[in-house]
Scaffold this active site. Sequence first.
Site, PDB file in Angstrom:
ATOM      1  N   GLY A   1      37.817 108.395 -26.037  1.00 35.35           N
ATOM      2  CA  GLY A   1      38.524 109.826 -25.768  1.00 35.35           C
ATOM      3  C   GLY A   1      39.944 109.372 -25.241  1.00 35.35           C
ATOM      4  O   GLY A   1      40.572 110.297 -24.635  1.00 35.35           O
ATOM      5  N   ILE A   2      40.528 108.143 -25.339  1.00 37.31           N
ATOM      6  CA  ILE A   2      41.687 107.692 -24.845  1.00 37.31           C
ATOM      7  C   ILE A   2      42.719 107.837 -25.996  1.00 37.31           C
ATOM      8  O   ILE A   2      42.537 107.323 -27.040  1.00 37.31           O
ATOM      9  CB  ILE A   2      41.918 106.443 -24.155  1.00 37.31           C
ATOM     10  CG1 ILE A   2      40.712 106.545 -22.902  1.00 37.31           C
ATOM     11  CG2 ILE A   2      43.400 105.795 -23.841  1.00 37.31           C
ATOM     12  CD1 ILE A   2      40.748 105.159 -22.161  1.00 37.31           C
TER      13      ILE A   2
ATOM     14  N   THR B   1      42.556 110.260 -30.570  1.00 37.52           N
ATOM     15  CA  THR B   1      41.968 109.394 -29.796  1.00 37.52           C
ATOM     16  C   THR B   1      40.893 108.278 -30.156  1.00 37.52           C
ATOM     17  O   THR B   1      40.435 108.438 -31.364  1.00 37.52           O
ATOM     18  CB  THR B   1      41.084 110.130 -28.568  1.00 37.52           C
ATOM     19  OG1 THR B   1      39.854 110.895 -29.268  1.00 37.52           O
ATOM     20  CG2 THR B   1      41.993 111.317 -27.668  1.00 37.52           C
ATOM     21  N   ASP B   2      40.505 107.285 -29.448  1.00 38.29           N
ATOM     22  CA  ASP B   2      39.707 106.169 -29.862  1.00 38.29           C
ATOM     23  C   ASP B   2      38.197 107.009 -29.338  1.00 38.29           C
ATOM     24  O   ASP B   2      38.127 108.047 -28.909  1.00 38.29           O
ATOM     25  CB  ASP B   2      39.761 104.978 -29.079  1.00 38.29           C
ATOM     26  CG  ASP B   2      39.750 104.873 -27.713  1.00 38.29           C
ATOM     27  OD1 ASP B   2      39.313 106.119 -27.067  1.00 38.29           O
ATOM     28  OD2 ASP B   2      40.308 104.157 -27.040  1.00 38.29           O
ATOM     29  N   THR B   3      37.232 106.523 -29.396  1.00 35.94           N
ATOM     30  CA  THR B   3      35.828 106.850 -29.465  1.00 35.94           C
ATOM     31  C   THR B   3      35.496 106.986 -27.746  1.00 35.94           C
ATOM     32  O   THR B   3      34.716 107.638 -27.336  1.00 35.94           O
ATOM     33  CB  THR B   3      34.817 105.695 -29.783  1.00 35.94           C
ATOM     34  OG1 THR B   3      34.709 104.654 -29.129  1.00 35.94           O
ATOM     35  CG2 THR B   3      34.672 105.754 -31.314  1.00 35.94           C
TER      36      THR B   3
END
Length: 147
Positions: free
Chosen positions: A30-31, A26-28
């Site tokens: 959370g995706i 994920t990215d920061t």
Amino acid sequence: MPVLPPSGSIEDGVHSLCCRVYFEDTDTAGIMYHAKYLHFMERGRTEFLREAGIDHGGAVRDGIGAYAVTDMDIKWRRPARLDDVLLIETRLLSVRAAACRLAQTISRNGELLTQATLTAAFLDPAGRPRRQPSSWLARFVDLVPGD
């Protein structure tokens, strides 16, 4: 969500595999990164082969050949998020001498997140198309819907 063994299972020609989304996916916010869906689909295809009795790893090690995705049509519908448990489903649509056409979906609790159709060609060690082993073709024929 079904309880599945680590390699998933095939029922009515559909292979199902559960995977969790980890922080590294994920990215920061959370995706899950869009490219990670391809990783999860690759796991689904690998475990589909394993559960179908196809020794893809052995074919690679023995210099027989390997599958390579040569074409893919993919649609992302909803994002997966950190800690989601995803269901990756793989179904064989058709089989030819040197290639398979597959459909894959990734869902969360029954909600479709992404779907793809793709062609996986069987290639010799030099990267040229070659016929799939006859025992594999016979197994695939059993898994194609309507056959």
